[in-house]
Design a protein around this motif. Structure first.
Motif, short mmCIF file in Angstrom:
data_model
loop_
_atom_site.label_atom_id
_atom_site.label_comp_id
_atom_site.label_asym_id
_atom_site.label_seq_id
_atom_site.Cartn_x
_atom_site.Cartn_y
_atom_site.Cartn_z
N LEU B 205 0.83 -1.22 0.00
CA LEU B 205 0.00 0.00 0.00
C LEU B 205 0.86 1.26 0.00
O LEU B 205 0.49 2.28 -0.59
N ALA B 292 -6.50 -2.68 -3.18
CA ALA B 292 -5.39 -1.73 -3.11
C ALA B 292 -5.18 -0.95 -4.41
O ALA B 292 -4.56 0.12 -4.40
N ARG B 296 -3.19 2.60 -3.56
CA ARG B 296 -1.78 2.42 -3.18
C ARG B 296 -0.90 3.54 -3.74
O ARG B 296 -1.18 4.12 -4.77
#
Lengths: 104, 299
Positions: B205, B292, B296
């Motif tokens: 992340l 994600a 991210r």
């Protein structure tokens, strides 16, 4: 550290040329390096161990191993970090099985 | 065996590379062991805890190194470090398609003190020289010891990192932080906190690694190969450039500005826009990567 040496005479089974490593030197475990070597038909085993005072137990475990495998012209080296007899036998058998493709 | 976590270093190499293609350099039978451990009455390993050599990945020639986490936590001593450095220097001559480093390590082997510290700095220098020569270096992290200390820095010097959700990557390990700063700062026995902070998902992340995979050697194999191909597709990006360093610095500054007050990664995940931050640790790798994708950093 303690270094132990054993020699077993008059084996019958010869090994391939390529060496074999089994196991990892970690707590309660050990590494076994098996090599073919000109030893007049004998099998030698050198143990370097972190646990002192277990010579008679090593002798019994290795004697049992040699009775099963009957190795000739074999050199075995062991770096030990406190493996139990069962683990020692297991790793030796693993190394020999990987090397020979057969069981004792 | 398909679990990367449960395999040892040599089993990982066998499963990662094309069948029977691994050829070891300085194999155990040569007995190149640590000159220091014996003096300290400590056991040695015939490979000093790292296997290095050549192999093939989907037919392409690669150089590989795999640290054995079981031997002294994968720690880097003089011989262990010299093997890694020598492999990287040999890569400069032989120019493989890529170098893969399977890292599992607590960092420097403190028994070997300065010899270990010097060894790690030599690995960093050699790695950057390999990149400067246009050869991609990919790091794989998925062992139970994670990748910490100086080798954590080595990992981040590489072109890309593949990590599993069980993998961990950081500079100081949890026990080190607790010892230095107190249990109020970081409770090393709080496993969930440790994985939230150093585990693969958090690293992914924050943009500290390029791929997150399930704990499976096949997944590592495929992802590593894809990353190598990506590197070659953008060959100009393989060497570390000043522009690349500045972008990294900017990312880090932005990270402190955005999250400097946060006390737990959960707060960071929420701030990033993850709807169910508390549920992240429970997600399987594929589901997590999907969640994600939009939030991210550092992509």
């Amino acid at each position: 550290m303690e270094t132990l040496n054993f020699r077993f005479e008059h084996g019958q089974r010869r090994l391939p040329a390529a060496p074999q490593l089994s196991g990892v030197v970690s707590s309660g475990n050990l590494e076994v390096l098996v090599e073919s070597a000109a030893l007049n038909g004998a099998c030698t085993i050198e143990i370097r161990t972190a646990a002192r005072g277990f010579g008679p137990i090593w002798e019994a475990v290795l004697g049992d191993f040699q009775r099963r495998w009957q190795l000739a012209d074999a050199r075995i080296a062991i770096n030990d970090m406190g493996a139990t007899p069962a683990v020692v036998s297991l790793r030796l058998d693993q190394a020999l099985q990987a090397m020979t493709g057969s069981v004792p | 065996m398909s679990s990367y976590l449960e395999a040892n270093a040599r089993e990982r190499l066998q499963a990662l590379l094309d069948t029977d293609s691994f050829v070891e350099i300085l194999p155990p039978a040569l007995r190149i062991v640590s000159p220091h451990l014996g003096q300290l009455d400590a056991p040695v390993a015939f490979d000093d805890g790292v296997a290095i050599g050549r192999g093939r990945l989907h037919g392409e020639s690669v150089f590989v190194a795999a640290q054995e986490g079981g031997f002294m936590g994968g720690a880097v001593g003089e011989v262990h470090g010299a093997k890694l450095t020598g492999l990287l220097q040999l890569a400069l001559k032989e120019r493989p398609y890529a170098v893969l480093l399977l890292l599992e390590t607590g960092g420097v082997r403190l028994h070997e003190a300065n010899a270990g510290l010097i060894a790690v700095s030599e690995v960093m220098r050699a790695l950057l020289e390999v990149r400067a020569a246009g050869i991609p270096v990919i790091v794989l992290v998925g062992g139970s010891n994670g990748c910490f200390g100086g080798m954590g820095i080595v990992a981040r010097c590489a072109n890309a990192i593949v990590i599993s959700e069980e993998g961990r990557l950081a500079m100081s390990g949890p026990e080190v932080i607790e010892t230095a700063n107190g249990v109020e700062e970081f409770d090393s026995r709080d496993s969930a906190l440790v994985w939230r902070t150093t585990g693969g998902k958090h690293r992914y992340l924050l943009g500290d690694c390029q791929m997150l995979v399930a704990d499976n050697v096949g997944a590592f194999r495929q992802s590593a190969f894809e990353l190598v191909q990506q590197c070659h597709a953008d060959a100009a990006a393989i060497p570390l450039t000043l522009a690349g360093l500045e972008a990294e610095q900017q990312l880090l500054q932005q990270r402190i500005a955005s999250f400097g007050q946060a006390h737990d990664p959960l707060e960071i995940w929420t701030q990033l826009g993850v709807a169910d931050a508390a549920g992240l640790p429970m997600l399987e790798a594929d589901a997590f990567v999907a969640v994600a994708a939009d939030v991210r950093l550092g992509v």
